[in-house]
Design an enzyme around this catalytic site. Structure first.
Site, short mmCIF file in Angstrom:
data_model
loop_
_atom_site.label_atom_id
_atom_site.label_comp_id
_atom_site.label_asym_id
_atom_site.label_seq_id
_atom_site.Cartn_x
_atom_site.Cartn_y
_atom_site.Cartn_z
N SER A 199 0.88 -1.17 -0.02
CA SER A 199 0.03 -0.07 0.08
C SER A 199 0.73 1.30 0.00
O SER A 199 1.91 1.48 0.64
CB SER A 199 -0.85 -0.20 1.33
OG SER A 199 -1.61 -1.15 1.27
N1 SAH Z 1 -0.30 -5.18 4.03
C1 SAH Z 1 0.51 -5.33 2.83
C2 SAH Z 1 -0.36 -5.23 1.68
C3 SAH Z 1 -1.20 -6.10 1.26
S1 SAH Z 1 -1.92 -6.51 -0.34
C4 SAH Z 1 1.80 -4.79 2.85
O1 SAH Z 1 2.26 -4.04 3.84
O2 SAH Z 1 2.70 -5.10 2.01
C5 SAH Z 1 -3.06 -7.50 0.15
C6 SAH Z 1 -2.33 -8.99 0.27
O3 SAH Z 1 -3.60 -9.77 0.87
C7 SAH Z 1 -1.84 -9.61 -0.67
O4 SAH Z 1 -0.64 -9.96 -0.40
C8 SAH Z 1 -2.92 -10.87 -0.82
O5 SAH Z 1 -2.15 -11.95 -1.33
C9 SAH Z 1 -3.73 -10.99 0.39
N2 SAH Z 1 -4.74 -11.79 0.62
C10 SAH Z 1 -5.80 -11.52 -0.14
N3 SAH Z 1 -6.58 -12.40 0.18
C11 SAH Z 1 -6.35 -12.99 1.43
C12 SAH Z 1 -6.70 -13.92 2.32
N4 SAH Z 1 -8.12 -14.51 2.10
N5 SAH Z 1 -5.82 -14.40 3.32
C13 SAH Z 1 -4.76 -13.79 3.45
N6 SAH Z 1 -4.03 -13.16 2.68
C14 SAH Z 1 -4.95 -12.61 1.44
#
Ligand code: SAH
Length: 219
Positions: A64
Site C-alpha cells: 500500500s
Molecule cells: N499489508 C501489505 C499489503 C497487502 S496487499 C503490505 O504492507 O505490504 C493485500 C495482500 O492480501 C496480498 O498480499 C494478498 O495476497 C493478500 N490476501 C488476499 N486475500 C487473502 C486472504 N483471504 N488471506 C490472506 N491474505 C490474503
C-alpha cells in the site's frame, strides 16, 4: 541506488505525504519515519520505496501507499499494549509498522512465498513480536483470538463473519469495504452498546480472496 539517503527520503515522506493529508498521531509519524520501507520492496523497487504510491510485489499483489498505511494505522488507535491481527501480510511493511506500535502482531498471507519473504525480513530486522502464517485470513486466527485490533489490507464487500467474532470488547477493526475496484476505509468499534461504524477515505485495494472473500475464479 547506493547514494540515496533513505533517512532523508523518509523524513520527506512524512513531511510531504502524511502531515499535509492530516495524519497527526505522533507515534504513527515516528514509526513511519523510522521503519526502512525500502527493505520491504525488493531490490528493484528500492529507489521508489518512498514514492507517494503503492508498489507491486510478487504474485500480482501490492504494498500500500505510505499514506494508506499511515491512516489505517492511525485509525487503529494503538497505545502499545494491543494484540493485533492483520489479514494480508504482503511485503510485511504494514505488519512492521504495527509491531513497533503494539505488543504483538499476528499476520496471515494466502501466498506462501510472500509470507516466507516477509518472515525473513522480520528476522533480519530483529522483530520478535510478529507471527506470520500462510492461509486464508478470512477465517481469522482462532487460536490467537480475541484480538484488540484487526486490520484487513485487501478489499471486500463486507467483513468476513469469523473476523467479527475475533475482536473483543472495545476492539477496533479497520478494513477497505466496497466493490471489487473501489472501496472506502471503514472502522468498526465494539462498544458496550453495540457497534460504532465510521467511514473514511476512498481507496483501491487488491481483492480479499478466500472462503469469505471474492471467488477465486474471477480475476
Ligand atoms: N499489508 C501489505 C499489503 C497487502 S496487499 C503490505 O504492507 O505490504 C493485500 C495482500 O492480501 C496480498 O498480499 C494478498 O495476497 C493478500 N490476501 C488476499 N486475500 C487473502 C486472504 N483471504 N488471506 C490472506 N491474505 C490474503
Amino acid at each position: 541506488m547506493a547514494t540515496m539517503d533513505y533517512k532523508e527520503l523518509r523524513k520527506a515522506m512524512v513531511r510531504d505525504q502524511l502531515i499535509p493529508r492530516g495524519i497527526t498521531d505522533p507515534r504513527v509519524l515516528r514509526a513511519m519515519e523510522e521503519i526502512p520501507r525500502h527493505l520491504f520492496t525488493g531490490p528493484q523497487l528500492e529507489q521508489h520505496a518512498y514514492d507517494d504510491s503503492p508498489l507491486p510485489t510478487a504474485d500480482g499483489q501490492t504494498i500500500s501507499q505510505p499514506y494508506m498505511v499511515a491512516i489505517m494505522t492511525e485509525l487503529l488507535e494503538l497505545q502499545g499494549n494491543e494484540k493485533v491481527l492483520e489479514i494480508g501480510t504482503g511485503s510485511g511493511y504494514q505488519a512492521a509498522i504495527l509491531a513497533s506500535l503494539a505488543r504483538e502482531v499476528y499476520t496471515i498471507e494466502r501466498f506462501e512465498d510472500l509470507a516466507k519473504n516477509a518472515a525473513e525480513r522480520f528476522r533480519m530486522l530483529a522483530y520478535t513480536n510478529i507471527h506470520v502464517k500462510t492461509g486464508d485470513g478470512t477465517l481469522g486466527w482462532p487460536e490467537g483470538a480475541p484480538f484488540n485490533r484487526i486490520i484487513i489490507t485487501a478489499g471486500s464487500r463486507e467483513v468476513p463473519p469469523p473476523l467479527m467474532e475475533q475482536f473483543g470488547p472495545e476492539g477496533i477493526l479497520v478494513a477497505p469495504l466496497g466493490d471489487r475496484f473501489s472501496q472506502r476505509l471503514v472502522r468498526l468499534r465494539k462498544t458496550r452498546d453495540g457497534m460504532e461504524t465510521t467511514f473514511h477515505t476512498p481507496c483501491v485495494f487488491v481483492p480479499l480472496m478466500g472462503a469469505f472473500g471474492w471467488p477465486e475464479n474471477r480475476k
